[in-house]
Design an enzyme around this catalytic site. Structure first.
Site, PDB file in Angstrom:
ATOM      1  N   ARG A 179      57.226  45.926  19.754  1.00  0.00           N
ATOM      2  CA  ARG A 179      57.306  46.220  18.321  1.00  0.00           C
ATOM      3  C   ARG A 179      58.525  45.501  17.737  1.00  0.00           C
ATOM      4  O   ARG A 179      59.644  45.702  18.199  1.00  0.00           O
ATOM      5  CB  ARG A 179      57.427  47.727  18.082  1.00  0.00           C
ATOM      6  CG  ARG A 179      57.641  48.057  16.625  1.00  0.00           C
ATOM      7  CD  ARG A 179      57.655  49.543  16.273  1.00  0.00           C
ATOM      8  NE  ARG A 179      57.937  49.638  14.845  1.00  0.00           N
ATOM      9  CZ  ARG A 179      58.899  50.375  14.307  1.00  0.00           C
ATOM     10  NH1 ARG A 179      59.640  51.179  15.036  1.00  0.00           N
ATOM     11  NH2 ARG A 179      59.105  50.349  13.013  1.00  0.00           N
ATOM     12  N   HIS A 195      61.496  46.273   7.660  1.00  0.00           N
ATOM     13  CA  HIS A 195      62.479  47.117   8.343  1.00  0.00           C
ATOM     14  C   HIS A 195      63.827  46.913   7.645  1.00  0.00           C
ATOM     15  O   HIS A 195      64.775  46.384   8.224  1.00  0.00           O
ATOM     16  CB  HIS A 195      62.533  46.764   9.837  1.00  0.00           C
ATOM     17  CG  HIS A 195      63.125  47.847  10.708  1.00  0.00           C
ATOM     18  ND1 HIS A 195      62.455  48.377  11.801  1.00  0.00           N
ATOM     19  CD2 HIS A 195      64.317  48.472  10.668  1.00  0.00           C
ATOM     20  CE1 HIS A 195      63.231  49.288  12.391  1.00  0.00           C
ATOM     21  NE2 HIS A 195      64.360  49.364  11.731  1.00  0.00           N
ATOM     22  N   GLU A 219      60.497  53.826   8.168  1.00  0.00           N
ATOM     23  CA  GLU A 219      61.416  54.860   7.697  1.00  0.00           C
ATOM     24  C   GLU A 219      61.771  54.758   6.216  1.00  0.00           C
ATOM     25  O   GLU A 219      62.892  54.435   5.853  1.00  0.00           O
ATOM     26  CB  GLU A 219      62.707  54.832   8.529  1.00  0.00           C
ATOM     27  CG  GLU A 219      62.467  55.014  10.006  1.00  0.00           C
ATOM     28  CD  GLU A 219      63.770  55.181  10.782  1.00  0.00           C
ATOM     29  OE1 GLU A 219      64.832  54.907  10.213  1.00  0.00           O
ATOM     30  OE2 GLU A 219      63.714  55.594  11.937  1.00  0.00           O
ATOM     31  N   ASN A 269      59.080  58.040  14.268  1.00  0.00           N
ATOM     32  CA  ASN A 269      60.315  57.780  14.997  1.00  0.00           C
ATOM     33  C   ASN A 269      61.005  59.116  15.228  1.00  0.00           C
ATOM     34  O   ASN A 269      61.227  59.867  14.286  1.00  0.00           O
ATOM     35  CB  ASN A 269      61.265  56.884  14.192  1.00  0.00           C
ATOM     36  CG  ASN A 269      60.750  55.463  14.070  1.00  0.00           C
ATOM     37  OD1 ASN A 269      59.765  55.093  14.694  1.00  0.00           O
ATOM     38  ND2 ASN A 269      61.429  54.656  13.262  1.00  0.00           N
ATOM     39  N   TYR A 299      64.308  60.987  17.274  1.00  0.00           N
ATOM     40  CA  TYR A 299      65.528  60.898  18.086  1.00  0.00           C
ATOM     41  C   TYR A 299      66.163  62.241  18.389  1.00  0.00           C
ATOM     42  O   TYR A 299      66.695  62.456  19.468  1.00  0.00           O
ATOM     43  CB  TYR A 299      66.577  60.029  17.384  1.00  0.00           C
ATOM     44  CG  TYR A 299      66.247  58.557  17.339  1.00  0.00           C
ATOM     45  CD1 TYR A 299      66.671  57.697  18.339  1.00  0.00           C
ATOM     46  CD2 TYR A 299      65.491  58.025  16.297  1.00  0.00           C
ATOM     47  CE1 TYR A 299      66.375  56.339  18.307  1.00  0.00           C
ATOM     48  CE2 TYR A 299      65.190  56.673  16.252  1.00  0.00           C
ATOM     49  CZ  TYR A 299      65.629  55.833  17.265  1.00  0.00           C
ATOM     50  OH  TYR A 299      65.322  54.500  17.235  1.00  0.00           O
ATOM     51  N   GLU A 311      59.429  54.881  17.796  1.00  0.00           N
ATOM     52  CA  GLU A 311      60.804  54.740  18.278  1.00  0.00           C
ATOM     53  C   GLU A 311      61.257  56.031  18.914  1.00  0.00           C
ATOM     54  O   GLU A 311      60.960  57.116  18.423  1.00  0.00           O
ATOM     55  CB  GLU A 311      61.796  54.434  17.135  1.00  0.00           C
ATOM     56  CG  GLU A 311      61.806  53.021  16.638  1.00  0.00           C
ATOM     57  CD  GLU A 311      62.794  52.810  15.473  1.00  0.00           C
ATOM     58  OE1 GLU A 311      63.847  53.481  15.432  1.00  0.00           O
ATOM     59  OE2 GLU A 311      62.492  51.976  14.616  1.00  0.00           O
TER      60      GLU A 311
HETATM   61  C1  PNW Z   1      66.272  54.237  13.298  1.00  0.00           C
HETATM   62  N1  PNW Z   1      68.467  60.273  12.288  1.00  0.00           N
HETATM   63  O1  PNW Z   1      66.916  54.909  12.240  1.00  0.00           O
HETATM   64  C2  PNW Z   1      65.984  52.803  12.863  1.00  0.00           C
HETATM   65  O2  PNW Z   1      64.618  52.567  12.686  1.00  0.00           O
HETATM   66  C3  PNW Z   1      66.559  51.743  13.752  1.00  0.00           C
HETATM   67  O3  PNW Z   1      66.664  50.524  13.053  1.00  0.00           O
HETATM   68  C4  PNW Z   1      67.881  52.189  14.305  1.00  0.00           C
HETATM   69  O4  PNW Z   1      68.552  51.187  15.033  1.00  0.00           O
HETATM   70  C5  PNW Z   1      67.606  53.403  15.172  1.00  0.00           C
HETATM   71  O5  PNW Z   1      67.001  54.442  14.436  1.00  0.00           O
HETATM   72  C6  PNW Z   1      68.870  53.985  15.787  1.00  0.00           C
HETATM   73  O6  PNW Z   1      69.746  54.439  14.802  1.00  0.00           O
HETATM   74  C7  PNW Z   1      67.295  56.243  12.322  1.00  0.00           C
HETATM   75  O7  PNW Z   1      69.535  60.605  11.729  1.00  0.00           O
HETATM   76  C8  PNW Z   1      68.617  56.602  12.091  1.00  0.00           C
HETATM   77  O8  PNW Z   1      67.766  61.144  12.853  1.00  0.00           O
HETATM   78  C9  PNW Z   1      68.989  57.935  12.075  1.00  0.00           C
HETATM   79  C10 PNW Z   1      68.059  58.921  12.310  1.00  0.00           C
HETATM   80  C11 PNW Z   1      66.744  58.575  12.551  1.00  0.00           C
HETATM   81  C12 PNW Z   1      66.382  57.251  12.554  1.00  0.00           C
END
Ligand code: PNW
Length: 477
Positions: free
Chosen positions: A84, A129, A174, A315, A317, A382
């Site tokens: 991706r 992006h 996002e 995505n 995290y 992601e």
């Molecule tokens: C993503 N949160 O952004 C982006 O798609 C990427 O480009 C980036 O490198 C990656 O996460 C890591 O930061 C996020 O606060 C940033 O939960 C923050 C969050 C979620 C996604």
């Protein structure tokens, strides 16, 4: 015979796909090579160098613009099914519009896509992006209705140029980061403060632009190219700080709707989430506004946007804990949503301040998405962990392993349909305002070396074994 009761030995089916991700601005460099024009990130960093950790820039980043073959070799070594990555709009269209196509920019992506194909790696391509051409920002960017035409023309061109070799497209990565962070809170470019107005307006146009691109693909390309196209929404899981308490469960519901449902609902269900509509309308009235600060979709718009997806791209995290907020904040989404978010000090953290390791949140989120959005096919576009770049990255291995395990649990316990999983990221790269201090890569990159030497990490070998064996443990009993 011995039957293992633990979920740890569960396997992914053979049709489950594994991938790895990057984005153009974070890896390419070559910021003005071969006719590429400035993006809003180039402008932001060059004008405000202190806004980036250690005053780093992405002028060179991983230098991927000059390392197509090397990148492909790295991807190949992992054994992934797909890669991706995103296209840089100002590299392909320096004027932002299709009146002039930059051949050299197209050439770069063609080489990459053909190279992947030769090695049996599918391309999953994100059109946007975050790196909007600055010339379009100068004409209003996402606050102008013209973004719908600018973006859909760009999308059509990309389908034409690359669609024979690309079977999975993503329109926007996002939208929250673009609209809330860019045109609301103004912590990311274009850095235009407009809390509670600009962010909503941006979202309204962005979703319409997404829908037009989806319809163009559906009408003009799908039959011939046989691919699919969707949007990617970033989700945190919102857990009430106190469970069995209505005010706290409402706070969590409001949090997830304002932070993610705002972008997902119009596409997957039609119209904004109810709670968002009613809260913004009520507060707007109190503020003396004649109508709600949240733009209203017409019936035609609702129908036009609803259903413009072929899978649910998410995505994920981390998770947050929600509590009700009774203190008035300045006008904006953070006040509109009526809740606060915190993270437990007990949760283990990554290098990124916001990233706490909460795999259980992914399990709850997957069930929530299934129940809320009509059991869609879900692609995790992601998921990943940041550290300071160590080669023996056992914490990254543990993070990926735990998240893979809960995907299997969600499949078996709730019947959630997850078809693919993507690690962020292929290699250490430009982590936006964190510069190069937070590292997400399966490969290490030496940013002090002009050659940007890449070195494989332990987690890459682990991931390769997972893909081969279909087991999160990297081997099965
Ligand atoms: C993503 N949160 O952004 C982006 O798609 C990427 O480009 C980036 O490198 C990656 O996460 C890591 O930061 C996020 O606060 C940033 O939960 C923050 C969050 C979620 C996604």
């Amino acid at each position: 015979a011995f039957v293992s009761g633990s979920g740890a030995s569960k396997k992914f089916t053979d049709d489950f796909l594994f991938g790895v991700a990057t984005s153009a601005y974070q890896i390419e460099g070559g910021w003005k090579d071969d006719g590429k024009s400035e993006s809003i990130w180039d402008r932001f960093i060059h004008e405000n160098p202190k806004r980036i950790w250690n005053q780093s820039s992405a002028d060179i980043a991983c230098d991927s613009y000059h390392k197509v073959e090397e990148d492909i070799e790295m991807i190949k070594a992992l054994g992934v099914d797909y890669y991706r990555f995103s296209l840089s709009w100002p590299r392909i269209l320096p004027n932002g519009t299709t009146d002039y196509v930059n051949k050299k920019g197209v050439e770069y992506y063609r080489k990459l896509i053909k190279g992947l194909r030769k090695n049996n790696i599918e391309a999953m391509v994100t059109l946007f992006h975050w790196d909007l051409p600055q010339v379009l920002q100068d004409q209003g960017g996402f606050l102008s209705e013209k973004i719908i035409k600018w973006f859909s023309d760009y999308a059509r061109l990309c389908f034409k140029l690359f669609g024979d070799d690309v079977k999975t497209w993503i329109t926007f990565n996002e939208p929250k980061q673009t609209c809330l962070m860019g045109y609301g809170l103004a912590v990311l470019p274009p850095n235009i403060p407009g809390s509670g107005i600009g962010d909503y307006k941006c979202t309204y146009y962005l979703l319409k632009a997404h829908a037009e691109a989806w319809h163009i693909y559906d009408k003009e390309f799908r039959e011939k190219q046989k691919g699919r196209i969707s949007i990617v929404v970033d989700y945190s899981w919102w857990e009430p700080l106190i469970t069995n308490n209505t005010a706290f469960t409402e706070a969590a519901e409001s949090g997830i709707q304002f932070m993610s449902g705002l972008y997902a609902n119009p596409v997957y269900l039609g119209d904004w989430p109810k709670i968002v509509k009613s809260r913004v309308a009520e507060l707007s009235k109190k503020e003396g506004e004649k109508k709600s600060r949240l733009p209203e979709f017409t019936k035609e718009e609702i129908v036009r946007i609803r259903g413009t997806y072929d899978f649910f791209g998410v995505n994920y995290y981390t998770s947050v804990l929600a509590l009700p907020n009774l203190i008035p904040l300045p006008r904006g989404i953070l006040n509109d949503r009526g809740c606060f978010q915190i993270q437990s000090p007990e949760w283990e953290g990554g290098k990124s301040l916001w990233l706490k390791v909460t795999p259980w949140g992914l399990k709850k989120l997957l069930k929530y998405l299934k129940d809320t959005y009509k059991n869609p096919e879900i692609i995790i576009t992601e998921n990943g962990y940041s550290d300071t770049g160590e080669l023996e990255d056992d914490k990254r291995i543990s993070y990926i392993k735990q998240h893979l395990n809960v995907i299997l649990e969600a499949r078996d316990e709730y019947g959630v349909n997850v078809s693919a999983y993507t690690v962020w990221s292929l290699m250490d790269n430009f982590e936006w305002i964190d510069g190069y201090q937070s590292r997400f890569g399966l490969y290490h990159v030496d940013f002090s070396d002009p050659k940007r030497k890449r070195t494989i990490k332990k987690s890459a070998l682990y991931y390769r074994d997972v893909i081969k064996t279909r087991c999160p443990e990297g081997k099965c009993e």
